[in-house]
Design an enzyme around this catalytic site. Structure first.
Site, PDB file in Angstrom:
ATOM      1  N   ARG A  66      10.293   8.448   9.492  1.00  0.00           N
ATOM      2  CA  ARG A  66       9.244   8.215   8.478  1.00  0.00           C
ATOM      3  C   ARG A  66       7.884   8.618   9.025  1.00  0.00           C
ATOM      4  O   ARG A  66       7.048   9.146   8.296  1.00  0.00           O
ATOM      5  CB  ARG A  66       9.170   6.714   8.125  1.00  0.00           C
ATOM      6  CG  ARG A  66      10.272   6.192   7.257  1.00  0.00           C
ATOM      7  CD  ARG A  66      10.271   6.744   5.889  1.00  0.00           C
ATOM      8  NE  ARG A  66       9.189   6.302   5.016  1.00  0.00           N
ATOM      9  CZ  ARG A  66       9.326   6.214   3.695  1.00  0.00           C
ATOM     10  NH1 ARG A  66      10.475   6.478   3.126  1.00  0.00           N
ATOM     11  NH2 ARG A  66       8.299   5.864   2.942  1.00  0.00           N
ATOM     12  N   ARG A  92       6.556   6.924  -3.001  1.00  0.00           N
ATOM     13  CA  ARG A  92       6.741   6.667  -1.566  1.00  0.00           C
ATOM     14  C   ARG A  92       5.548   5.894  -1.048  1.00  0.00           C
ATOM     15  O   ARG A  92       4.419   6.090  -1.520  1.00  0.00           O
ATOM     16  CB  ARG A  92       6.799   7.980  -0.789  1.00  0.00           C
ATOM     17  CG  ARG A  92       7.907   8.901  -1.192  1.00  0.00           C
ATOM     18  CD  ARG A  92       9.193   8.543  -0.488  1.00  0.00           C
ATOM     19  NE  ARG A  92      10.259   9.466  -0.888  1.00  0.00           N
ATOM     20  CZ  ARG A  92      11.523   9.298  -0.571  1.00  0.00           C
ATOM     21  NH1 ARG A  92      11.900   8.261   0.143  1.00  0.00           N
ATOM     22  NH2 ARG A  92      12.434  10.156  -0.963  1.00  0.00           N
ATOM     23  N   ASN A 108      -4.006   5.034  -6.143  1.00  0.00           N
ATOM     24  CA  ASN A 108      -2.655   5.076  -6.697  1.00  0.00           C
ATOM     25  C   ASN A 108      -2.692   4.354  -8.035  1.00  0.00           C
ATOM     26  O   ASN A 108      -3.477   3.423  -8.224  1.00  0.00           O
ATOM     27  CB  ASN A 108      -1.681   4.375  -5.751  1.00  0.00           C
ATOM     28  CG  ASN A 108      -0.220   4.577  -6.134  1.00  0.00           C
ATOM     29  OD1 ASN A 108       0.105   5.354  -7.030  1.00  0.00           O
ATOM     30  ND2 ASN A 108       0.660   3.870  -5.450  1.00  0.00           N
ATOM     31  N   THR A 109      -1.840   4.774  -8.937  1.00  0.00           N
ATOM     32  CA  THR A 109      -1.755   4.082 -10.221  1.00  0.00           C
ATOM     33  C   THR A 109      -0.411   3.382 -10.328  1.00  0.00           C
ATOM     34  O   THR A 109       0.622   3.926  -9.963  1.00  0.00           O
ATOM     35  CB  THR A 109      -2.020   5.048 -11.393  1.00  0.00           C
ATOM     36  OG1 THR A 109      -1.777   4.352 -12.609  1.00  0.00           O
ATOM     37  CG2 THR A 109      -1.173   6.296 -11.335  1.00  0.00           C
ATOM     38  N   HIS A 110      -0.486   2.136 -10.798  1.00  0.00           N
ATOM     39  CA  HIS A 110       0.708   1.278 -10.855  1.00  0.00           C
ATOM     40  C   HIS A 110       0.855   0.748 -12.279  1.00  0.00           C
ATOM     41  O   HIS A 110      -0.127   0.257 -12.853  1.00  0.00           O
ATOM     42  CB  HIS A 110       0.537   0.125  -9.864  1.00  0.00           C
ATOM     43  CG  HIS A 110       1.641  -0.880  -9.930  1.00  0.00           C
ATOM     44  ND1 HIS A 110       2.953  -0.541  -9.709  1.00  0.00           N
ATOM     45  CD2 HIS A 110       1.632  -2.209 -10.198  1.00  0.00           C
ATOM     46  CE1 HIS A 110       3.703  -1.623  -9.837  1.00  0.00           C
ATOM     47  NE2 HIS A 110       2.935  -2.647 -10.142  1.00  0.00           N
ATOM     48  N   ALA A 143      -1.851  -0.338   3.309  1.00  0.00           N
ATOM     49  CA  ALA A 143      -0.500  -0.276   3.871  1.00  0.00           C
ATOM     50  C   ALA A 143       0.517  -1.091   3.076  1.00  0.00           C
ATOM     51  O   ALA A 143       1.716  -0.988   3.321  1.00  0.00           O
ATOM     52  CB  ALA A 143      -0.530  -0.750   5.325  1.00  0.00           C
ATOM     53  N   GLY A 144       0.065  -1.893   2.120  1.00  0.00           N
ATOM     54  CA  GLY A 144       0.980  -2.740   1.369  1.00  0.00           C
ATOM     55  C   GLY A 144       1.560  -2.040   0.147  1.00  0.00           C
ATOM     56  O   GLY A 144       1.274  -0.873  -0.129  1.00  0.00           O
ATOM     57  N   ASP A 146       1.274  -1.807  -3.480  1.00  0.00           N
ATOM     58  CA  ASP A 146       0.403  -2.058  -4.636  1.00  0.00           C
ATOM     59  C   ASP A 146      -0.580  -3.207  -4.378  1.00  0.00           C
ATOM     60  O   ASP A 146      -0.880  -3.995  -5.282  1.00  0.00           O
ATOM     61  CB  ASP A 146       1.240  -2.341  -5.896  1.00  0.00           C
ATOM     62  CG  ASP A 146       2.203  -1.203  -6.208  1.00  0.00           C
ATOM     63  OD1 ASP A 146       1.819  -0.037  -6.005  1.00  0.00           O
ATOM     64  OD2 ASP A 146       3.329  -1.472  -6.644  1.00  0.00           O
TER      65      ASP A 146
HETATM   66  C1  GRF Z   1       3.522   6.024 -13.965  1.00  0.00           C
HETATM   67  O1  GRF Z   1       3.657   4.986 -14.898  1.00  0.00           O
HETATM   68  C2  GRF Z   1       3.193   5.492 -12.601  1.00  0.00           C
HETATM   69  O2  GRF Z   1       2.330   4.426 -12.608  1.00  0.00           O
HETATM   70  C3  GRF Z   1       4.567   5.074 -12.145  1.00  0.00           C
HETATM   71  O3  GRF Z   1       5.404   6.111 -12.560  1.00  0.00           O
HETATM   72  C4  GRF Z   1       4.852   6.727 -13.705  1.00  0.00           C
HETATM   73  C5  GRF Z   1       4.668   8.180 -13.387  1.00  0.00           C
HETATM   74  O4  GRF Z   1       4.527   8.930 -14.536  1.00  0.00           O
HETATM   75  N1  GRF Z   1       4.601   4.794 -10.742  1.00  0.00           N
HETATM   76  P1  GRF Z   1       4.157  10.492 -14.500  1.00  0.00           P
HETATM   77  O5  GRF Z   1       5.019  11.155 -13.432  1.00  0.00           O
HETATM   78  O6  GRF Z   1       2.691  10.618 -14.199  1.00  0.00           O
HETATM   79  O7  GRF Z   1       4.501  10.981 -15.858  1.00  0.00           O
END
Ligand code: GRF
Length: 209
Positions: A66, A92, A108-110, A143-144, A146
């Site tokens: 890794r 990842r 990052n988007t969650h 490092a966590g 989300d």
């Molecule tokens: C998003 O909802 C993101 O937050 C999640 O996976 C989805 C990715 O969608 N981790 P895309 O590949 O941008 O269409």
């Protein structure tokens, strides 16, 4: 000069597409200079290629550990000298090398309202819990899982007849708007971190980022 974005994807890349579309307007203040992925043959890479944006792939299974993968990923991103790195559906966890190079300027988007429902299955877990409102969170990567400081959030109602797919689609529509809006504000106006709080734009003060 527009800010340089490197976007990392693992899948369909609709969040990437929203950024590519936004960057077509010079007033947005950024351009996507490269798109990286942890796998071949994903729609996110095809979207980049159609937009004429260079791509690179670093697959975990091609490295002996890794740590080596993480260093190679950081090298791939660094070659494009980003001002901001956007993980957009990148499935990842990045490690020490990556965070050493890009910590504090990687978002990052969650698909959940942090700190609720971290991990791979935000929409599924929110639905199973029975919440009436969920959403999406943009955060500075640490490092966590989300756990980083929150840059932006958007709320989405849960419908009685939702399944995981319908809920995730509704979240993704709101998520794309949030992502474009927040990344635009970050690159144009800067940001500042005070403990857990991220201040954007005027609130960030003259130092900006
Ligand atoms: C998003 O909802 C993101 O937050 C999640 O996976 C989805 C990715 O969608 N981790 P895309 O590949 O941008 O269409």
């Amino acid at each position: 000069m527009p800010a340089r974005l490197v976007v990392l994807v693992s899948g369909s890349g609709t969040n990437l597409q929203a950024l590519l579309d936004a960057c077509a307007d010079p007033a947005f203040g950024a351009r996507v200079v490269a798109v990286g992925a942890d796998r071949h043959d994903v729609e996110g890479l095809a979207r980049a290629e159609r937009a004429g944006v260079p791509t690179f792939v670093r697959r975990v299974e091609d490295f002996s550990s890794r740590e080596h993968w993480d260093a190679a990923l950081a090298g791939g991103v660094g070659a494009f000298e980003p001002d901001l790195v956007v993980l957009a559906g990148f499935m990842r966890l990045v490690g020490e090398s990556f965070l050493g190079a890009f910590g504090g300027r990687t978002v990052n988007t969650h698909p959940a309202l942090s700190p609720a429902f971290p991990g791979m299955h935000g929409p599924r877990d929110a639905l199973a819990y029975g919440v009436k409102v969920t959403g999406a969170t943009l955060f500075l990567v640490d490092a966590g899982v989300d756990t980083g400081q929150i840059v932006a959030q958007t709320a989405v109602p849960v419908a009685d007849d939702d399944d995981v797919a319908s809920l995730h689609e509704r979240i993704k529509t709101a998520e794309r708007t949030m992502l474009v809006d927040a990344v635009g504000r970050m690159v144009r106006d800067g940001w500042r971190v005070e403990g857990r709080r991220v201040l954007l734009g005027a609130a960030a003060g003259p130092a900006g980022r």
